[in-house]
Enzyme design. Structure first.
Site, PDB file in Angstrom:
ATOM      1  N   ASP A 164      -3.765   2.361  -5.344  1.00  0.00           N
ATOM      2  CA  ASP A 164      -2.442   2.369  -4.682  1.00  0.00           C
ATOM      3  C   ASP A 164      -2.169   1.119  -3.859  1.00  0.00           C
ATOM      4  O   ASP A 164      -1.260   1.117  -3.036  1.00  0.00           O
ATOM      5  CB  ASP A 164      -2.271   3.633  -3.836  1.00  0.00           C
ATOM      6  N   GLU A 165      -2.942   0.052  -4.058  1.00  0.00           N
ATOM      7  CA  GLU A 165      -2.646  -1.151  -3.270  1.00  0.00           C
ATOM      8  C   GLU A 165      -2.834  -2.415  -4.096  1.00  0.00           C
ATOM      9  O   GLU A 165      -3.657  -2.457  -5.014  1.00  0.00           O
ATOM     10  CB  GLU A 165      -3.491  -1.213  -1.996  1.00  0.00           C
TER      11      GLU A 165
ATOM     12  N   ASP B 149       0.863  -1.191   0.000  1.00  0.00           N
ATOM     13  CA  ASP B 149       0.000   0.000   0.000  1.00  0.00           C
ATOM     14  C   ASP B 149       0.895   1.236   0.000  1.00  0.00           C
ATOM     15  O   ASP B 149       1.737   1.412   0.868  1.00  0.00           O
ATOM     16  CB  ASP B 149      -0.904  -0.013   1.246  1.00  0.00           C
TER      17      ASP B 149
HETATM   18  P1  TTP Z   1      -5.279   5.137   0.917  1.00  0.00           P
HETATM   19  O1  TTP Z   1      -4.238   4.082   0.648  1.00  0.00           O
HETATM   20  O2  TTP Z   1      -6.414   4.791   1.797  1.00  0.00           O
HETATM   21  O3  TTP Z   1      -4.573   6.404   1.589  1.00  0.00           O
HETATM   22  P2  TTP Z   1      -3.149   7.044   1.309  1.00  0.00           P
HETATM   23  O4  TTP Z   1      -2.343   6.239   0.351  1.00  0.00           O
HETATM   24  O5  TTP Z   1      -3.340   8.459   0.920  1.00  0.00           O
HETATM   25  O6  TTP Z   1      -2.480   7.047   2.749  1.00  0.00           O
HETATM   26  P3  TTP Z   1      -1.872   5.816   3.564  1.00  0.00           P
HETATM   27  O7  TTP Z   1      -0.424   6.150   3.752  1.00  0.00           O
HETATM   28  O8  TTP Z   1      -2.621   5.799   4.857  1.00  0.00           O
HETATM   29  O9  TTP Z   1      -2.083   4.583   2.754  1.00  0.00           O
HETATM   30  O10 TTP Z   1      -5.870   5.670  -0.440  1.00  0.00           O
HETATM   31  C1  TTP Z   1      -5.086   5.795  -1.628  1.00  0.00           C
HETATM   32  C2  TTP Z   1      -5.492   7.032  -2.403  1.00  0.00           C
HETATM   33  O11 TTP Z   1      -6.877   6.982  -2.731  1.00  0.00           O
HETATM   34  C3  TTP Z   1      -5.273   8.317  -1.637  1.00  0.00           C
HETATM   35  O12 TTP Z   1      -3.952   8.819  -1.761  1.00  0.00           O
HETATM   36  C4  TTP Z   1      -6.299   9.223  -2.239  1.00  0.00           C
HETATM   37  C5  TTP Z   1      -7.434   8.296  -2.655  1.00  0.00           C
HETATM   38  N1  TTP Z   1      -8.537   8.365  -1.667  1.00  0.00           N
HETATM   39  C6  TTP Z   1      -9.580   9.243  -1.896  1.00  0.00           C
HETATM   40  O13 TTP Z   1      -9.620   9.931  -2.924  1.00  0.00           O
HETATM   41  N2  TTP Z   1     -10.581   9.332  -0.962  1.00  0.00           N
HETATM   42  C7  TTP Z   1     -10.576   8.604   0.197  1.00  0.00           C
HETATM   43  O14 TTP Z   1     -11.491   8.734   1.041  1.00  0.00           O
HETATM   44  C8  TTP Z   1      -9.492   7.691   0.423  1.00  0.00           C
HETATM   45  C9  TTP Z   1      -9.437   6.864   1.681  1.00  0.00           C
HETATM   46  C10 TTP Z   1      -8.506   7.610  -0.547  1.00  0.00           C
HETATM   47 MG    MG Z   2      -2.142   4.147   0.596  1.00  0.00          MG
END
Ligand code: TTP
Ligand code: MG
Length: 367
Positions: free
Chosen positions: A114-115, A8
Site C-alpha cells: 500500500d505504499e 501510503d
Molecule cells: P500500513 O500502511 O502500515 O497500515 P494501514 O494502511 O492499515 O494504516 P495507515 O493508515 O496507518 O497507513 O500497512 C498496510 C497494510 O499492510 C495494512 O492495511 C495491513 C497490512 N499489515 C499487516 O498485515 N500487518 C502489519 O503488522 C502491518 C503494519 C500491516
Molecule cells: Mg497504509
C-alpha cells in the site's frame, strides 16, 4: 533539486473491506485472524480509524483486539466488525493504485502493498509537486473510492515521515529549508529503525523528540551507537540519499520454526508447515509480490543434520494452498523411510519462496 512523493494508503485492508461492504461504513472494522469469540490465535492485520479509537492496532494479538472491542461495546460504543483478510481484493486494489501512480513521475518504487515512492524532480518546484500529489489523491479517490496520505519532501526519508504526519487523507509538503523545523517536534520513533530499545537508550539521555536529538553531537552518537549513530545523526536532520528504485527488492521470502520438542508426529509437522506457508504468502503479498515459482523447504533433525529440497514450477504459483501442496510433496519423504530411514526426530522446518514476480502493471489499461 530532488522532489520525492511518498504515498501510503489509509488503513488499507480495512478501507478495501469498507468499500466492498457498504454495511460496514462508519463502523469499527478489524482485519485479521478469526477472533473466535476471544480465544482466537493470530494477530490484527489492520484496523480502520474507528477501531483504532478503541486502541486496536496492527500486529496486536486478535484476542486482545477482541477484548478492547468488547470493552468499548459495554461502554455503549459501536460494535466492532471482525473480518479475515481477502488478499486478492487488496492485491487487485494495490495493482490498480500502483498503475495510477507509476506513470506520473520520473522514477517509481513500490515499497509495500500500500505504499510507493515517486521521484517527481522534473516537476521543478514543490508547488508543482503539491499539485501532482493532489491529482494522485483525486485519481485514487475517483477510481478506487479509497483515500491515501501523501508526503512530499527532498528525499525518501522526509517524504515518508511527511506522509505519516497527517493521516487519513493527508497531504504534507516539506520543503528543503523547512526540514529541521518539521522534524524537531516529532517523537524520535518517527525515524526509521528506532525501536523500543533505542528509544529507552535515548530517553536515558533525555532525548524524546527529534529536536532533542539535534542537540547531541555526532561524536557522542557515534560513541553510543557506533556506525549507526552516524546514520541517526543524519536522519535526525532529514538527510538521506537513498534513490527511488526497485533494485533493493527481496529475492525470496521465507519462514522457519524450531519446535519446542523434537518430533516426528506427522499431523503436527504438517500443520506447522501449513501455518508457515500461510505466513510466507502473507508476507509475500504485503511486500507487493503476486506470484512465486520456486519453493525451498528445510528440514533439520535432532542431531542438527540439515537437508533442503527445492522445486521450481513452470507456471507461477500464487496461494497458500499452492505453497502447501508443493512443500508437502517435498516434506513427506522426510517423515518416512524414503528420506529418513532411521526415523530421526525433526527439530526445525522452514519454507521459502523464490522467483518472485509482481502482478503485471495495468497502467496501459487504466490510462
Ligand atoms: P500500513 O500502511 O502500515 O497500515 P494501514 O494502511 O492499515 O494504516 P495507515 O493508515 O496507518 O497507513 O500497512 C498496510 C497494510 O499492510 C495494512 O492495511 C495491513 C497490512 N499489515 C499487516 O498485515 N500487518 C502489519 O503488522 C502491518 C503494519 C500491516
Ligand atoms: Mg497504509
Amino acid at each position: 533539486m530532488r522532489i520525492i512523493l511518498h504515498i501510503d494508503m489509509d488503513a488499507f485492508f480495512a478501507a478495501v473491506e469498507e468499500r466492498e461492504n457498504p454495511q460496514f461504513s462508519h463502523k469499527p472494522v478489524v482485519v485479521g485472524a478469526d477472533p473466535q469469540g476471544g480465544s482466537g490465535r493470530g494477530v490484527v492485520s489492520t484496523a480502520n480509524y474507528a477501531a483504532r479509537r478503541y486502541g486496536i492496532r496492527s500486529a496486536m494479538p486478535i484476542s486482545r483486539a477482541w477484548r478492547l472491542a468488547e470493552d468499548a461495546r459495554r461502554r455503549g460504543e459501536l460494535a466492532t466488525i471482525f473480518v479475515t483478510p481477502n488478499f486478492h481484493a487488496y492485491e487487485d486494489a494495490s495493482e490498480r493504485i500502483m498503475a495510477i501512480i507509476a506513470p506520473l513521475g520520473d522514477r517509481f518504487e513500490q515499497a509495500s502493498i500500500d505504499e510507493a515512492y515517486v521521484d517527481v524532480s522534473s516537476a521543478g518546484s514543490f508547488a508543482k509537486a503539491r499539485v501532482l500529489a493532489e491529482r494522485i489523491k483525486r485519481a485514487i479517490r475517483e477510481n478506487e473510492r479509497l483515500t491515501a496520505s501523501i508526503g512530499v519532501g527532498p528525499n525518501k526519508l522526509v517524504a515518508k515521515i511527511a506522509s505519516d504526519f497527517k493521516k487519513p487523507d493527508g497531504l504534507t509538503v516539506v520543503e528543503p529549508d523547512g526540514v529541521l523545523e518539521f522534524l524537531a517536534p516529532l517523537a524520535i520513533r518517527a525515524l526509521p529503525g528506532i525501536g523500543p530499545k533505542t528509544e529507552t537508550e535515548l530517553a536515558k539521555r533525555g532525548v524524546r523528540t527529534i529536536g532533542d536529538l539535534h542537540n547531541i553531537s555526532r561524536t557522542v552518537l557515534v560513541e553510543a551507537f557506533g556506525k549507526w549513530g552516524d546514520g541517526l545523526w543524519r536522519h535526525a536532520r532529514g538527510q538521506s540519499e537513498d534513490p527511488v528504485s526497485n533494485d533493493g527488492e527481496p529475492k525470496s521470502v521465507g519462514e522457519q520454526e524450531t519446535f519446542e520438542r523434537d518430533t516426528l508426529a506427522a499431523s503436527f509437522i504438517l500443520e506447522r508447515m501449513r501455518d508457515l506457508g500461510a505466513a510466507v504468502v502473507r508476507r509475500l503479498h504485503n511486500e507487493g509480490f503476486a506470484t512465486f515459482r520456486t519453493v525451498v523447504i528445510t528440514v533439520r533433525f535432532a542431531d542438527f543434520a540439515t537437508a533442503t529440497r527445492s522445486h521450481t514450477s513452470r507456471t507461477p504459483l500464487t496461494s497458500a494452498d499452492d505453497l502447501y501442496a508443493e512443500s508437502l510433496r517435498m516434506l513427506l519423504p522426510f517423515l518416512d523411510a524414503r528420506e529418513n530411514p532411521r526415523r530421526k526426530a525433526i527439530r526445525l522446518i522452514g519454507v521459502r519462496v523464490e522467483k518472485l514476480a509482481r502482478a503485471q502493471s495495468r497502467a496501459d489499461r487504466v490510462y
